[in-house]
Design a protein around this motif. Structure first.
Motif, PDB file in Angstrom:
ATOM      1  N   ARG A 178       0.986  -1.676   0.080  1.00  0.00           N
ATOM      2  CA  ARG A 178      -0.098   0.113   0.076  1.00  0.00           C
ATOM      3  C   ARG A 178       0.854   1.765   0.011  1.00  0.00           C
ATOM      4  O   ARG A 178       1.891   1.132   0.657  1.00  0.00           O
ATOM      5  CB  ARG A 178      -1.248  -0.117   1.337  1.00  0.00           C
ATOM      6  CG  ARG A 178      -1.906  -1.136   1.057  1.00  0.00           C
ATOM      7  CD  ARG A 178      -3.290  -0.879   0.188  1.00  0.00           C
ATOM      8  NE  ARG A 178      -4.252  -1.867  -0.172  1.00  0.00           N
ATOM      9  CZ  ARG A 178      -4.149  -3.155  -0.839  1.00  0.00           C
ATOM     10  NH1 ARG A 178      -2.713  -3.065  -1.559  1.00  0.00           N
ATOM     11  NH2 ARG A 178      -5.544  -3.852  -1.149  1.00  0.00           N
ATOM     12  N   SER A 179      -0.077   2.339  -0.147  1.00  0.00           N
ATOM     13  CA  SER A 179       1.012   3.633  -0.286  1.00  0.00           C
ATOM     14  C   SER A 179       1.689   3.860   0.941  1.00  0.00           C
ATOM     15  O   SER A 179       0.993   4.083   2.139  1.00  0.00           O
ATOM     16  CB  SER A 179      -0.065   4.552  -1.172  1.00  0.00           C
ATOM     17  OG  SER A 179       0.408   6.080  -0.558  1.00  0.00           O
ATOM     18  N   VAL A 180       2.663   4.691   1.321  1.00  0.00           N
ATOM     19  CA  VAL A 180       3.256   5.714   2.313  1.00  0.00           C
ATOM     20  C   VAL A 180       2.307   6.489   2.906  1.00  0.00           C
ATOM     21  O   VAL A 180       2.087   6.780   4.260  1.00  0.00           O
ATOM     22  CB  VAL A 180       4.799   4.964   2.146  1.00  0.00           C
ATOM     23  CG1 VAL A 180       5.447   5.734   3.427  1.00  0.00           C
ATOM     24  CG2 VAL A 180       5.554   3.836   1.851  1.00  0.00           C
ATOM     25  N   GLY A 181       2.399   7.336   2.007  1.00  0.00           N
ATOM     26  CA  GLY A 181       1.202   8.575   2.315  1.00  0.00           C
ATOM     27  C   GLY A 181      -0.080   7.957   2.710  1.00  0.00           C
ATOM     28  O   GLY A 181      -0.140   8.694   4.050  1.00  0.00           O
ATOM     29  N   ASP A 182      -0.589   7.318   1.961  1.00  0.00           N
ATOM     30  CA  ASP A 182      -1.633   6.993   2.665  1.00  0.00           C
ATOM     31  C   ASP A 182      -1.414   6.023   3.903  1.00  0.00           C
ATOM     32  O   ASP A 182      -2.646   6.358   5.148  1.00  0.00           O
ATOM     33  CB  ASP A 182      -2.816   5.082   2.145  1.00  0.00           C
ATOM     34  CG  ASP A 182      -3.116   6.372   0.595  1.00  0.00           C
ATOM     35  OD1 ASP A 182      -3.312   7.579   0.424  1.00  0.00           O
ATOM     36  OD2 ASP A 182      -3.682   4.968  -0.101  1.00  0.00           O
ATOM     37  N   MET A 183      -0.475   5.733   3.807  1.00  0.00           N
ATOM     38  CA  MET A 183      -0.463   4.952   5.905  1.00  0.00           C
ATOM     39  C   MET A 183      -0.219   5.968   6.641  1.00  0.00           C
ATOM     40  O   MET A 183      -0.459   6.151   8.163  1.00  0.00           O
ATOM     41  CB  MET A 183       0.711   3.895   5.238  1.00  0.00           C
ATOM     42  CG  MET A 183       1.105   2.859   6.905  1.00  0.00           C
ATOM     43  SD  MET A 183      -0.303   1.674   6.689  1.00  0.00           S
ATOM     44  CE  MET A 183       0.298   0.648   6.089  1.00  0.00           C
ATOM     45  N   TYR A 184       0.932   7.009   6.553  1.00  0.00           N
ATOM     46  CA  TYR A 184       0.776   8.249   7.186  1.00  0.00           C
ATOM     47  C   TYR A 184      -0.335   8.742   8.000  1.00  0.00           C
ATOM     48  O   TYR A 184      -1.139   9.348   8.591  1.00  0.00           O
ATOM     49  CB  TYR A 184       1.913   8.965   6.061  1.00  0.00           C
ATOM     50  CG  TYR A 184       3.808   8.513   6.964  1.00  0.00           C
ATOM     51  CD1 TYR A 184       3.829   7.751   7.299  1.00  0.00           C
ATOM     52  CD2 TYR A 184       4.550   9.454   5.886  1.00  0.00           C
ATOM     53  CE1 TYR A 184       5.445   7.437   6.512  1.00  0.00           C
ATOM     54  CE2 TYR A 184       5.476   9.979   5.727  1.00  0.00           C
ATOM     55  CZ  TYR A 184       6.418   7.725   6.686  1.00  0.00           C
ATOM     56  OH  TYR A 184       7.543   8.095   6.458  1.00  0.00           O
ATOM     57  N   GLU A 185      -0.882   9.172   6.535  1.00  0.00           N
ATOM     58  CA  GLU A 185      -2.846   9.509   6.610  1.00  0.00           C
ATOM     59  C   GLU A 185      -3.486   8.970   7.771  1.00  0.00           C
ATOM     60  O   GLU A 185      -3.724   9.507   8.458  1.00  0.00           O
ATOM     61  CB  GLU A 185      -3.233   9.915   5.208  1.00  0.00           C
ATOM     62  CG  GLU A 185      -2.452  11.609   4.875  1.00  0.00           C
ATOM     63  CD  GLU A 185      -3.628  11.869   3.884  1.00  0.00           C
ATOM     64  OE1 GLU A 185      -4.407  12.888   4.653  1.00  0.00           O
ATOM     65  OE2 GLU A 185      -3.893  11.641   2.147  1.00  0.00           O
ATOM     66  N   GLY A 186      -3.045   7.909   7.065  1.00  0.00           N
ATOM     67  CA  GLY A 186      -4.238   7.131   8.164  1.00  0.00           C
ATOM     68  C   GLY A 186      -4.047   6.978  10.266  1.00  0.00           C
ATOM     69  O   GLY A 186      -4.366   7.457  10.300  1.00  0.00           O
ATOM     70  N   ALA A 187      -1.675   7.586  10.263  1.00  0.00           N
ATOM     71  CA  ALA A 187      -1.814   6.488  11.188  1.00  0.00           C
ATOM     72  C   ALA A 187      -1.912   8.395  12.016  1.00  0.00           C
ATOM     73  O   ALA A 187      -1.287   8.205  13.568  1.00  0.00           O
ATOM     74  CB  ALA A 187      -0.489   6.335  11.061  1.00  0.00           C
ATOM     75  N   PHE A 188      -1.831   9.352  11.379  1.00  0.00           N
ATOM     76  CA  PHE A 188      -1.956  10.355  11.869  1.00  0.00           C
ATOM     77  C   PHE A 188      -2.452  11.255  13.439  1.00  0.00           C
ATOM     78  O   PHE A 188      -2.717  11.357  14.318  1.00  0.00           O
ATOM     79  CB  PHE A 188      -2.493  11.639  10.960  1.00  0.00           C
ATOM     80  CG  PHE A 188      -2.303  13.045  11.221  1.00  0.00           C
ATOM     81  CD1 PHE A 188      -0.577  14.118  11.152  1.00  0.00           C
ATOM     82  CD2 PHE A 188      -2.542  14.424  11.696  1.00  0.00           C
ATOM     83  CE1 PHE A 188      -0.509  14.910  11.373  1.00  0.00           C
ATOM     84  CE2 PHE A 188      -2.625  15.586  12.283  1.00  0.00           C
ATOM     85  CZ  PHE A 188      -1.133  15.770  12.371  1.00  0.00           C
ATOM     86  N   ILE A 189      -4.108  10.596  13.254  1.00  0.00           N
ATOM     87  CA  ILE A 189      -5.165  11.515  14.484  1.00  0.00           C
ATOM     88  C   ILE A 189      -5.015   9.615  15.009  1.00  0.00           C
ATOM     89  O   ILE A 189      -4.874  10.445  16.322  1.00  0.00           O
ATOM     90  CB  ILE A 189      -6.792  10.711  14.349  1.00  0.00           C
ATOM     91  CG1 ILE A 189      -7.176  12.483  12.931  1.00  0.00           C
ATOM     92  CG2 ILE A 189      -7.654  10.778  14.871  1.00  0.00           C
ATOM     93  CD1 ILE A 189      -8.068  11.670  12.273  1.00  0.00           C
ATOM     94  N   PRO A 190      -4.668   8.278  15.188  1.00  0.00           N
ATOM     95  CA  PRO A 190      -4.489   7.372  16.696  1.00  0.00           C
ATOM     96  C   PRO A 190      -3.505   7.980  17.284  1.00  0.00           C
ATOM     97  O   PRO A 190      -3.875   7.953  18.481  1.00  0.00           O
ATOM     98  CB  PRO A 190      -4.331   5.918  15.389  1.00  0.00           C
ATOM     99  CG  PRO A 190      -4.804   6.645  14.374  1.00  0.00           C
ATOM    100  CD  PRO A 190      -4.916   7.724  13.666  1.00  0.00           C
ATOM    101  N   GLY A 191      -2.012   8.134  16.361  1.00  0.00           N
ATOM    102  CA  GLY A 191      -1.130   9.356  16.715  1.00  0.00           C
ATOM    103  C   GLY A 191      -0.985   9.879  17.989  1.00  0.00           C
ATOM    104  O   GLY A 191      -1.398   9.791  19.203  1.00  0.00           O
ATOM    105  N   LEU A 192      -2.254  11.373  17.669  1.00  0.00           N
ATOM    106  CA  LEU A 192      -2.513  12.537  18.164  1.00  0.00           C
ATOM    107  C   LEU A 192      -3.752  11.551  19.696  1.00  0.00           C
ATOM    108  O   LEU A 192      -3.723  11.847  20.614  1.00  0.00           O
ATOM    109  CB  LEU A 192      -3.082  13.229  18.018  1.00  0.00           C
ATOM    110  CG  LEU A 192      -2.563  13.888  16.209  1.00  0.00           C
ATOM    111  CD1 LEU A 192      -3.209  15.168  16.034  1.00  0.00           C
ATOM    112  CD2 LEU A 192      -1.334  14.172  17.019  1.00  0.00           C
TER     113      LEU A 192
END
Length: 563
Positions: A178-192
């Motif tokens: 899968r796309s690293v960019g999509d993985m980054y966007e998906g992880a943004f809220i869970p990280g916060l």
């Protein structure tokens, strides 16, 4: 015996791999040796031909040609340079002063700075060691409970595993295809959200046991104006003005309305506005802002600018993760130069450490390719898929079993080993069950984060143990003799945060929209509009408004005249 091996080659391979790993053999060599050994056995048993192994060089060269993995050395180098640039020290000192007077203020500062370092470095070791060296002595000096202090530092350091630009997310995206960019966007809220849960635990401790996390005494608060006041209110005013202008700009001058890219762009504009206000106040000597407000803004600008340079360019589609990593590494060098910390020795150490980690990752990946070639050759992926897809409860049962298994394996394996060995086996089964692989990757990423916190093998605990005082020492400021931090205190301090990480896994499973928002930033296709446009297309000479052949109906099914 031969018939048994032919029938059960896949589980035998997996058990043999676990056995060699438990014996302590290096993961890369255990994987490769297992793959080659069972390939020979499979050839002897007639399960596949000798030329099957001719695919091996292509798989290895394919790994070496993977551009996405170039992001790993870039982000590693960036984190190591930033660790030595003094950014963490400035952040912890200033944010500690900002939150210091309230109970648990230093712990909140560590969590806040841990999240910022995670979004700039992406390297757990750099975050934990920096905060352990800088924050732990201060927290011990002012009476913090040792278990709370060590637990907060270790847990905040592991935020680098889930908050982009995380090395784990790069590897997971590569393994799941899968796309690293999509993985980054998906992880943004869970990280916060995970950062917020850490802060919530500290708040709970301060309410129930206030003496475990006292506020800083007045004499420790040095960022005061000439009259002795801190005037934190001016920081609140600047923050409100900056964000109001940023949101107004995003609403009236851009088409971005939601998602991680909206958050990043809004934050970037707000930081720029706050920086301009602070700079004008200092240059023109307006005295509108307090000393603390100026210091907080000037210290916050470099890491937040670096976050926009890396994550902002990725989220808005200007740069790939690899290009973002390259810009981040360049930004880290410029930041170190601006602070006059960049030396040849620093550059050499960062380059050597980056080369070691990158070679470590590549060797494990090559070994995993050798193992997976044989494993797939004996239909091991089919065996795993049938095993997991057939679990009771469907997708829910699959997620429960997989998360329990990954949690237990994290006691013995680190995240790279889990990502290269386990994830390729789980991905196809998850996809067959209709599970979104970005969401699945974030769930595994949060779960594998516990591998850094598990007593007794958690690497974050080892990093903290290496910098925590092992013997009694005399505090430089107060002159008091301080007790050492024991290994048991570090381990017990980590336990509540491991529980919080498990709670976070459950939250991501129960509320998938925390991750699935990444789809809103992609190109959305309206199938009805597509069908209308297709229906309106006419081919000259084949019917429609452009003329056509008499008696030819393009919508009729084809027929064959065999007479």
């Amino acid at each position: 015996m031969g018939d048994f091996l032919r029938t059960n080659m896949a589980p035998v391979m997996f058990v043999a791999l676990v056995f060699f790993l438990l014996l302590g053999y290096p993961v890369a060599f255990a994987l490769a040796a297992n793959g080659l050994f069972f390939a020979v056995v499979g050839i002897e048993l007639g399960m596949f031909q000798e030329n099957f192994l001719q695919a091996l060089p292509e798989r290895i060269y394919g790994t070496m040609n993977n551009d996405v993995l170039l992001a790993i050395p870039f982000f590693t180098f960036m984190g190591l340079v930033l660790e030595r640039s003094g950014m963490a020290e400035d952040l912890l000192d200033t944010i500690g002063q900002l939150f210091g007077p309230i109970r648990g203020g230093l712990a909140y500062a560590v969590i806040f700075v841990g999240a910022l370092l995670a979004a700039t470095t992406g390297v757990v070791a750099a975050s934990v060691i920096s905060m352990g060296l800088i924050s732990l002595p201060i927290m011990l000096r002012y009476g913090y409970d040792r278990r709370l202090a060590t637990g907060v530092i270790a847990a905040s350091g592991t935020l680098a595993q889930i908050i982009p630009p995380s090395l784990v997310l790069i590897v997971l995206a590569d393994q799941l295809g899968r796309s690293v960019g999509d993985m980054y966007e998906g992880a943004f809220i869970p990280g916060l959200v995970l950062s917020g849960l850490y802060a919530g635990y500290v708040f709970l401790v301060t309410m129930v046991w206030p003496k475990r996390a006292p506020g800083l005494p007045p004499e420790a608060q040095t960022l005061r104006d000439a009259d002795g006041q801190t005037r934190r209110f001016s920081l609140l005013v600047v923050t409100i003005i900056a964000f109001a202008l940023a949101i107004a700009y995003m609403k009236f001058f851009t088409k971005v309305g939601a998602g991680a890219d909206f958050v990043i762009l809004t934050m970037s504009i707000a930081v720029a506005v706050a920086f301009v206000i602070a700079l004008l106040n200092k240059l023109l000597k307006l005295n509108l802002l307090s000393r603390m407000t100026e210091q907080v803004i000037f210290v916050m600008v470099p890491p937040l600018a670096l976050i926009f340079l890396v994550l902002g360019t990725i989220f808005i589609g200007v740069a790939t993760p690899t290009e973002g990593g390259a810009m981040g590494a360049t930004g880290a060098i410029l930041l170190a130069l601006s602070k006059k910390r960049m030396t040849f020795d620093l550059l050499r150490q960062a380059t050597e450490s980056t080369a070691k980690l990158s070679a470590f990752v590549l060797f494990i990946l090559v070994g995993a390719r050798v193992f997976s070639l044989t494993f797939y050759g004996v239909n091991g992926h089919v065996w795993v898929e049938h095993l997991l897809v057939g679990l009771p409860g469907g997708a829910t049962g699959f997620l429960i079993v997989v998360n329990v298994m990954v949690f237990l394996l994290a006691f013995f394996l680190d995240f790279f080993e889990l990502a290269f060995i386990i994830v390729p086996l789980l991905g196809p089964a998850a996809e067959k069950l209709g599970i979104d692989l970005i969401w699945f990757g974030i769930i595994l990423g949060v779960n594998m984060q516990t591998s850094f916190m598990h007593p007794p093998f958690g690497f974050a605990l080892f990093f903290l143990r290496s910098v925590a005082p092992k013997n009694a020492y005399k505090d430089k400021i107060t002159g008091k003799m301080m007790e050492p931090v024991t290994t048991g205190q570090i381990y017990w301090g980590a336990v509540p945060f491991v529980v919080i990480q498990c709670i976070m896994v459950a939250l991501v499973v129960l509320f998938p929209q925390m991750v699935m928002h990444y789809k809103s930033s992609g190109v959305q296709l309206d199938q009805q509009q597509i069908n209308k446009q297709l229906d309106s297309i006419s081919i000259p000479g084949l019917g429609g408004s452009g003329g056509g052949l008499p008696g030819l109906d393009l919508n009729a099914p084809p027929t064959l005249n065999l007479q």
